[in-house]
Design an enzyme around this catalytic site. Structure first.
Site, PDB file in Angstrom:
ATOM      1  N   ARG A 143      47.190  29.797  38.670  1.00 48.65           N
ATOM      2  CA  ARG A 143      46.114  29.557  37.709  1.00 48.65           C
ATOM      3  C   ARG A 143      46.016  28.114  37.249  1.00 48.65           C
ATOM      4  O   ARG A 143      44.920  27.577  37.108  1.00 48.65           O
ATOM      5  CB  ARG A 143      46.309  30.465  36.480  1.00 48.65           C
ATOM      6  CG  ARG A 143      45.910  31.884  36.732  1.00 48.65           C
ATOM      7  CD  ARG A 143      46.122  32.731  35.503  1.00 48.65           C
ATOM      8  NE  ARG A 143      45.666  34.089  35.756  1.00 48.65           N
ATOM      9  CZ  ARG A 143      45.875  35.106  34.927  1.00 48.65           C
ATOM     10  NH1 ARG A 143      46.545  34.898  33.796  1.00 48.65           N
ATOM     11  NH2 ARG A 143      45.430  36.311  35.211  1.00 48.65           N
TER      12      ARG A 143
ATOM     13  N   ARG B  96      52.027  31.123  33.569  1.00 50.28           N
ATOM     14  CA  ARG B  96      52.275  32.562  33.716  1.00 50.28           C
ATOM     15  C   ARG B  96      51.683  33.089  35.021  1.00 50.28           C
ATOM     16  O   ARG B  96      50.533  32.807  35.350  1.00 50.28           O
ATOM     17  CB  ARG B  96      51.664  33.329  32.540  1.00 50.28           C
ATOM     18  CG  ARG B  96      51.768  34.845  32.686  1.00 50.28           C
ATOM     19  CD  ARG B  96      51.259  35.557  31.454  1.00 50.28           C
ATOM     20  NE  ARG B  96      49.847  35.378  31.234  1.00 50.28           N
ATOM     21  CZ  ARG B  96      48.895  36.143  31.768  1.00 50.28           C
ATOM     22  NH1 ARG B  96      49.211  37.122  32.605  1.00 50.28           N
ATOM     23  NH2 ARG B  96      47.622  35.945  31.472  1.00 50.28           N
TER      24      ARG B  96
ATOM     25  N   GLU C  31      46.500  39.249  43.033  1.00 50.14           N
ATOM     26  CA  GLU C  31      45.937  38.154  42.244  1.00 50.14           C
ATOM     27  C   GLU C  31      46.642  36.848  42.592  1.00 50.14           C
ATOM     28  O   GLU C  31      47.554  36.816  43.426  1.00 50.14           O
ATOM     29  CB  GLU C  31      46.035  38.476  40.748  1.00 50.14           C
ATOM     30  CG  GLU C  31      45.204  39.692  40.354  1.00 50.14           C
ATOM     31  CD  GLU C  31      45.302  40.037  38.892  1.00 50.14           C
ATOM     32  OE1 GLU C  31      45.964  39.295  38.140  1.00 50.14           O
ATOM     33  OE2 GLU C  31      44.740  41.069  38.488  1.00 50.14           O
TER      34      GLU C  31
ATOM     35  N   HIS D  39      43.339  30.742  27.781  1.00 50.15           N
ATOM     36  CA  HIS D  39      43.633  32.131  28.125  1.00 50.15           C
ATOM     37  C   HIS D  39      44.954  32.649  27.558  1.00 50.15           C
ATOM     38  O   HIS D  39      45.001  33.724  26.975  1.00 50.15           O
ATOM     39  CB  HIS D  39      43.652  32.267  29.643  1.00 50.15           C
ATOM     40  CG  HIS D  39      43.807  33.669  30.140  1.00 50.15           C
ATOM     41  ND1 HIS D  39      42.963  34.698  29.755  1.00 50.15           N
ATOM     42  CD2 HIS D  39      44.704  34.228  31.008  1.00 50.15           C
ATOM     43  CE1 HIS D  39      43.321  35.812  30.350  1.00 50.15           C
ATOM     44  NE2 HIS D  39      44.391  35.568  31.108  1.00 50.15           N
TER      45      HIS D  39
ATOM     46  N   HIS E  27      42.556  29.858  31.972  1.00 46.29           N
ATOM     47  CA  HIS E  27      42.131  30.717  33.074  1.00 46.29           C
ATOM     48  C   HIS E  27      41.004  30.031  33.827  1.00 46.29           C
ATOM     49  O   HIS E  27      40.084  29.497  33.213  1.00 46.29           O
ATOM     50  CB  HIS E  27      41.655  32.072  32.544  1.00 46.29           C
ATOM     51  CG  HIS E  27      41.618  33.146  33.580  1.00 46.29           C
ATOM     52  ND1 HIS E  27      40.691  33.170  34.596  1.00 46.29           N
ATOM     53  CD2 HIS E  27      42.403  34.238  33.770  1.00 46.29           C
ATOM     54  CE1 HIS E  27      40.897  34.235  35.353  1.00 46.29           C
ATOM     55  NE2 HIS E  27      41.935  34.897  34.878  1.00 46.29           N
TER      56      HIS E  27
END
Length: 477
Positions: free
Chosen positions: A270, A357, A114, A322, A227
């Site tokens: 992100r 994060r 990811e 998110h 997100h």
């Protein structure tokens, strides 16, 4: 209205992975009660798609640590990240002992990659339904000393002689007094305060308010992650980042790669991707034509798109709220600065996430720090105490108007004027001692939004170029 009284050694407010991981590791001699505001599965953990990041199969955890630090622009606390990634190496094996089955292929574990990860290290269970599969099995594994009570709204913590000794709540519409030797907040984040979010509707920042009322320190509330890829449909649905890790690319209506300028492309961190998509004029799509076995690997996404009539080859996406990196300040074992009160999971600020994060570190955090809380918790004798609670006396219509206003400023680019107006209007609300579940729930949400607004406005007083350096120093303290 009658008052029910329940007594337990440990009260855990929440039923997601942070709560369950803690309960699984508490000594069997102690009674544990988990309470859920809605149904037991109404948690962000159950909705988690991406998986669990772990360096379990790597020679060391150093690369995982470096990716975590880089994703946060080096604002994460290095010592806490060490705890996360080193102890997180054992998480996969530990969960498997409780019966969790992670996806495998002919080569072993079917690892995903990811955003901002150098390597494939994301462990999945059931494709893009990792949360549901993991939580179902771990809840089945809870021992006999653990019980769960659904539809419990905790509206205040009870203190006696400077120590938290329980909570006041509603079970459905009946008042409930919970006496406990220790209380653990595992209430999740803040996404449910607005409509455009990946979060469960019940996750509305309750834990922040409960902790603040009894004097616990809150830190970095302004650090909120959006997100990049929620389904651009009438209702928000998360489109897992693992899809980009499998080869999907973010493109505009003409097929141009909108992240071509970034060395990591569509797998950039992100916050970077979310900002680009927010500023982009026109629709953005996930081009999935290069994703192999899409229907097998992403069954939840496929079912959602099929139901809505969305072409799986070009999936329209947009950013949405998110994850909350800030929260209740805790030490490395989940202790707050209030005796008898602990916090774990998204509601806690452990320092591992910094300003952004790293993908799939959240479930890992729940497991690692849930175990630490269970090992460190000290239980006192539960004792009877009372607490007076007042709530905002407002109609459902007025409350919905405030929620609409929250949605205007709780965005990736906060509207400061709307925020100030919200604070001014809520400051003048009338209080009443005639507490109902509805009024209490409305009050918790408005107070959580007020805490966020105050924190964001406080940060705006500083020069933005000075922000990263100052935040890093604060997290490390």
């Amino acid at each position: 209205m009658s008052l029910q009284i329940k007594k337990t050694d440990i009260l855990i407010i929440g039923t997601g992975l942070a709560a369950v991981a803690t309960a699984l590791h508490v000594p069997s001699s102690l009674s544990v009660l988990l309470v859920s505001k809605g149904e037991v599965t109404s948690t962000n953990s159950d909705l988690a798609q991406g998986g669990i990041a772990s360096s379990y199969l790597e020679e060391t955890s150093e690369a995982h640590k470096e990716d975590t630090m880089l994703a946060s622009n080096r604002t994460s606390c290095s010592e806490r990240v060490d705890i996360l990634v080193k102890e997180g190496r054992r998480a996969i094996e530990e969960m498997e002992r409780f019966g969790v089955r992670f996806d495998r292929d002919e080569d072993g574990y079917a690892l995903g990659r990811e955003g901002a990860h150098q390597l494939h290290r994301i462990f999945h269970a059931g494709g893009d339904e990792t949360g549901r599969h993991v939580m179902r099995q771990l809840r089945r594994s809870l021992p006999d000393n653990v019980s769960i009570l659904e539809h419990v709204l905790v509206h205040d913590l009870v203190m006696k002689e400077g120590r938290v000794v329980g909570a006041l709540a509603f079970h459905h519409e009946e008042m409930l007094q919970l006496e406990a030797g220790a209380v653990i907040l595992a209430t999740g984040g803040i996404g449910g305060l607005i409509d455009w979010t990946s979060n469960a509707k019940t996750v509305t920042g309750d834990g922040l308010v409960l902790a603040n009322r009894c004097g616990a320190k809150l830190t970095h509330l302004q650090q909120i992650q959006f997100h990049p890829t929620l389904l651009a449909a009438e209702e928000p649905h998360l489109v897992t980042e693992a899809l980009r890790g499998a080869g999907a690319k973010l493109v505009d209506a003409s097929g141009n790669h909108v992240m071509a300028h970034d060395p990591l492309g569509s797998l950039a961190p992100r916050d970077v991707v979310a900002r680009v998509l927010t500023d982009h004029v026109g629709l953005v799509f996930l081009d999935t034509t290069k994703v192999k076995r899409l229907r097998d690997r992403f069954p939840k996404l496929v079912a959602t798109c099929d139901k809505l009539g969305i072409d799986l080859r070009q999936i329209p996406v947009r950013p949405g709220l998110h994850f909350h990196m800030g929260g209740i300040e805790v030490d490395e074992s989940g202790r707050t600065d209030v005796d008898g009160l602990y916090a774990v999971g998204e509601v806690a600020d452990t320092g591992v996430h910094g300003t952004n994060r790293l993908a799939s570190n959240s479930l890992l955090e729940c497991w690692v720090f849930g175990k630490r809380v269970a090992e460190a918790i000290q239980v006192n004798d539960a004792s009877l105490a009372t607490s007076d609670v007042m709530v905002y006396d407002i109609s459902p219509e007025t409350f919905q108007a405030f929620r609409h206003q929250i949605g205007k400023w709780l965005t990736i680019s906060p509207n400061l004027d709307e925020m100030k107006c919200f604070l001014q209007n809520t400051q003048t609300l009338t209080l009443t001692k005639h507490v109902t579940r509805q009024l209490s729930e409305q009050t918790l949400q408005l107070d959580a939004a007020r805490l966020l607004a105050q924190s964001i406005l406080e940060m705006e007083r500083y020069d933005e170029h000075d922000l990263s350096t100052r935040t890093a120093a604060t997290v490390s303290d």
